[in-house]
Design a protein around this motif. Structure first.
Motif: not given
Length: 94
Positions: A49-58, A62-65
């Motif tokens: 979840a943290a890695d996906r959130e980092a990707v979204r920020r970078v 807003d990519i869904s799970d």
């Protein structure tokens, strides 16, 4: 720190003792180190979840799970391409 007793077979105890001796630590320290190397399912989920959130920020999208789950395995594909190139390289073993 509170300690506890774990029951294992003699063979396992002897194996752990040898590993601990080779590394210069106690059996307890060895078991703690081995356990620390293996995240739980909850810890892996938190990390994902943290890695996906980092990707979204970078990338700023807003990519869904679900979209992450359906995305191609880019790194896996790179490894496959590299393996094919290595097999097909001049002088590669047949």
């Amino acid at each position: 720190m509170a300690t506890t007793t774990i029951q294992v077979s003699r063979e396992t105890r002897d194996h752990l003792a040898e590993l601990a001796k080779e590394r210069g630590v106690s059996i307890g320290q060895l078991v703690e180190a081995l356990a620390a190397e293996q995240p739980t399912a909850a810890q892996r989920a938190e990390r994902l979840a943290a890695d996906r959130e980092a990707v979204r920020r970078v990338i700023g999208i807003d990519i869904s799970d679900d979209e992450f789950d359906r995305a191609p395995d880019i790194l896996g594909n790179i490894y496959k391409i590299a393996a094919v190139k290595a097999r097909n390289a001049p002088g590669a073993a047949a």
